[in-house]
Enzyme design. Structure first.
Site, short mmCIF file in Angstrom:
data_model
loop_
_atom_site.label_atom_id
_atom_site.label_comp_id
_atom_site.label_asym_id
_atom_site.label_seq_id
_atom_site.Cartn_x
_atom_site.Cartn_y
_atom_site.Cartn_z
N ASN A 1 124.88 62.54 31.77
CA ASN A 1 123.55 62.57 32.93
C ASN A 1 123.28 63.90 33.29
O ASN A 1 122.42 64.38 33.74
CB ASN A 1 123.93 61.63 34.14
CG ASN A 1 123.39 61.92 35.24
OD1 ASN A 1 122.31 61.38 35.54
ND2 ASN A 1 123.92 62.59 36.25
N TYR B 1 112.49 71.76 29.15
CA TYR B 1 113.07 70.56 29.39
C TYR B 1 112.71 69.42 28.69
O TYR B 1 113.35 68.39 28.20
CB TYR B 1 112.90 70.15 30.96
CG TYR B 1 113.07 68.93 31.54
CD1 TYR B 1 114.57 69.02 31.92
CD2 TYR B 1 112.32 67.83 31.87
CE1 TYR B 1 115.12 67.90 32.64
CE2 TYR B 1 112.90 66.71 32.39
CZ TYR B 1 114.31 66.96 32.81
OH TYR B 1 114.87 65.26 33.47
N ARG C 1 126.25 63.89 42.38
CA ARG C 1 124.86 63.70 43.30
C ARG C 1 123.78 63.04 42.50
O ARG C 1 124.11 62.74 41.23
CB ARG C 1 124.28 65.18 43.50
CG ARG C 1 125.06 66.02 44.40
CD ARG C 1 124.21 67.46 44.64
NE ARG C 1 124.20 68.29 43.51
CZ ARG C 1 123.26 68.77 42.97
NH1 ARG C 1 121.86 68.34 43.32
NH2 ARG C 1 123.17 69.54 42.17
N GLY D 1 127.78 65.02 35.51
CA GLY D 1 127.02 65.21 36.78
C GLY D 1 127.02 63.89 37.68
O GLY D 1 126.03 63.63 38.26
N SER E 1 114.23 61.65 29.76
CA SER E 1 113.43 61.59 30.81
C SER E 1 112.00 61.24 29.87
O SER E 1 111.81 61.16 28.71
CB SER E 1 113.14 63.26 31.08
OG SER E 1 112.02 63.01 31.82
P1 NAP Z 1 120.57 66.52 40.36
O1 NAP Z 1 120.21 65.56 41.60
O2 NAP Z 1 119.81 67.74 40.26
O3 NAP Z 1 122.18 66.16 39.87
C1 NAP Z 1 122.48 66.94 38.89
C2 NAP Z 1 124.00 66.80 38.66
O4 NAP Z 1 124.23 67.43 37.22
C3 NAP Z 1 124.76 67.08 39.70
O5 NAP Z 1 125.91 66.47 39.67
C4 NAP Z 1 125.41 68.54 38.94
O6 NAP Z 1 126.52 69.13 39.57
C5 NAP Z 1 125.39 68.32 37.54
N1 NAP Z 1 125.22 69.21 36.84
C6 NAP Z 1 124.22 70.27 36.53
N2 NAP Z 1 124.42 71.17 35.51
C7 NAP Z 1 125.65 70.85 34.89
C8 NAP Z 1 126.59 71.45 34.01
N3 NAP Z 1 126.08 72.33 33.22
N4 NAP Z 1 127.75 70.72 33.70
C9 NAP Z 1 128.15 69.72 34.61
N5 NAP Z 1 127.32 69.20 35.58
C10 NAP Z 1 126.23 69.75 35.80
O7 NAP Z 1 119.71 65.67 38.84
P2 NAP Z 1 119.09 64.00 38.78
O8 NAP Z 1 117.61 64.00 39.48
O9 NAP Z 1 120.17 63.08 39.59
O10 NAP Z 1 119.32 64.07 37.52
C11 NAP Z 1 120.17 63.33 36.71
C12 NAP Z 1 119.84 63.32 34.95
O11 NAP Z 1 118.60 62.49 34.89
C13 NAP Z 1 119.36 64.58 34.40
O12 NAP Z 1 119.69 64.90 33.16
C14 NAP Z 1 117.91 64.67 34.57
O13 NAP Z 1 117.35 65.46 33.65
C15 NAP Z 1 117.58 63.16 34.34
N6 NAP Z 1 116.11 62.90 34.93
C16 NAP Z 1 116.02 62.89 36.14
C17 NAP Z 1 114.80 62.50 36.68
C18 NAP Z 1 114.46 62.65 37.93
O14 NAP Z 1 113.21 62.24 38.48
N7 NAP Z 1 115.18 62.92 39.08
C19 NAP Z 1 113.75 62.05 35.78
C20 NAP Z 1 114.04 61.98 34.36
C21 NAP Z 1 115.29 62.61 34.00
P3 NAP Z 1 126.65 69.93 41.09
O15 NAP Z 1 126.49 68.98 41.97
O16 NAP Z 1 128.05 70.52 40.98
O17 NAP Z 1 125.62 70.79 40.87
#
Ligand code: NAP
Length: 247
Positions: A90, A155, A15, A12, A142
């Site tokens: 990630n 989640y 982005r 991931g 998370s």
């Molecule tokens: P995001 O902006 O939605 O980006 C998600 C990334 O994961 C993208 O690169 C997406 O690819 C990829 N992805 C999704 N499903 C996938 C799959 N099945 N196989 C391969 N790649 C996949 O997410 P984020 O907010 O940066 O979050 C990143 C991580 O941190 C996640 O695990 C999330 O649960 C965790 N997290 C985030 C937050 C927050 O507040 N944002 C808080 C706690 C934990 P595409 O670009 O091709 O769609």
């Protein structure tokens, strides 16, 4: 921190937090292989930005919940870079709803991407790390995996599961030069949180002692620390990067 000559795989990585991790590691010299689900434009843009920092980059489309695709990802990285020093699990998704309205399909989708995906990537990469007798695995959990959250039963289960897997694998690999840790972000400004309704964003903000969202760079720096030599004696830990939410 110096990752010169090291190879990192960031799932991931196209982005959000994953992209920031790619850039942070590349800034300290790592070659980076990232995988993404479908957004090829974002993946290509991240590759170009990493290359502009002077290291090598590779983007591979791979659904982390698919064992064949994960094995293909690891084979492609080994073919391109010969080794894998750092694995950052990630990739993750949300499919929020209250339990009574949550479909089985939404439960399975989140568990498959977040929990099974982490399992598959750790399994495929750790084989190589065992041969190298070196590795750093960092899993994105998370604050929701630590504290729970209404509307996120799927989640929360996946992210609590990531912590259980992190601690278990840390014990399995501790004697082989491989550390396994988790980072538990709070509320970080990305596409994932941008998709939340305004009321949910306001409620989340009210629960942050530092009274602001975190940035992707703040999470990336914690990931890079756990990947660095400075964290050599740290394994099985969960590092919260959440402005005090989980305290
Ligand atoms: P995001 O902006 O939605 O980006 C998600 C990334 O994961 C993208 O690169 C997406 O690819 C990829 N992805 C999704 N499903 C996938 C799959 N099945 N196989 C391969 N790649 C996949 O997410 P984020 O907010 O940066 O979050 C990143 C991580 O941190 C996640 O695990 C999330 O649960 C965790 N997290 C985030 C937050 C927050 O507040 N944002 C808080 C706690 C934990 P595409 O670009 O091709 O769609």
């Amino acid at each position: 921190m110096d990752f010169t000559g090291k190879t990192a795989v960031v799932t991931g990585g196209s982005r959000g937090i994953g992209r920031a991790v790619c850039l942070e590691l590349a800034r300290s010299g790592a070659n980076v292989a990232l995988c993404y689900a479908g957004n090829e434009t974002a993946a290509r843009e991240t590759v170009q930005t990493v290359e502009a920092l002077g290291t090598k980059a590779l983007a591979i489309r791979c659904d982390v919940s698919n064992p064949g695709q994960v094995n293909g990802l690891i084979d492609a990285v080994v073919h391109g870079f010969q080794r894998i020093d750092i694995l950052v699990n990630n990739a993750g998704i949300t499919r929020d709803n209250l339990l009574v309205r949550m479909s089985e399909a939404d439960f399975d989708a989140v568990m498959n991407a977040n929990l099974k995906g982490t399992f598959l990537c750790m399994k495929a990469a750790s084989r190589l790390m065992l041969k190298q007798r070196y590795g750093r695995i960092i899993n994105l959990s998370s604050v929701v995996g630590l504290r729970g959250n209404a509307g996120q039963v799927n989640y929360a289960a996946s992210k609590a599961g990531v912590i259980g897997m992190t601690k278990s694998l840390a014990k399995e690999l501790a004697g082989r030069g491989i550390t396994v840790n988790a980072v538990a972000p709070g509320f970080i400004d990305t596409d994932m949180t941008g998709a939340l309704p305004e009321a949910a964003r306001a409620a989340a903000l009210a629960a942050i002692p530092m009274a602001r969202l975190g940035t992707v760079e703040e999470v990336a720096r914690a990931v890079a620390f756990l990947a660095s030599d400075g964290a050599a004696y740290i394994t099985g830990q969960v590092l919260a990067v959440d402005g005090g939410m989980a305290v």
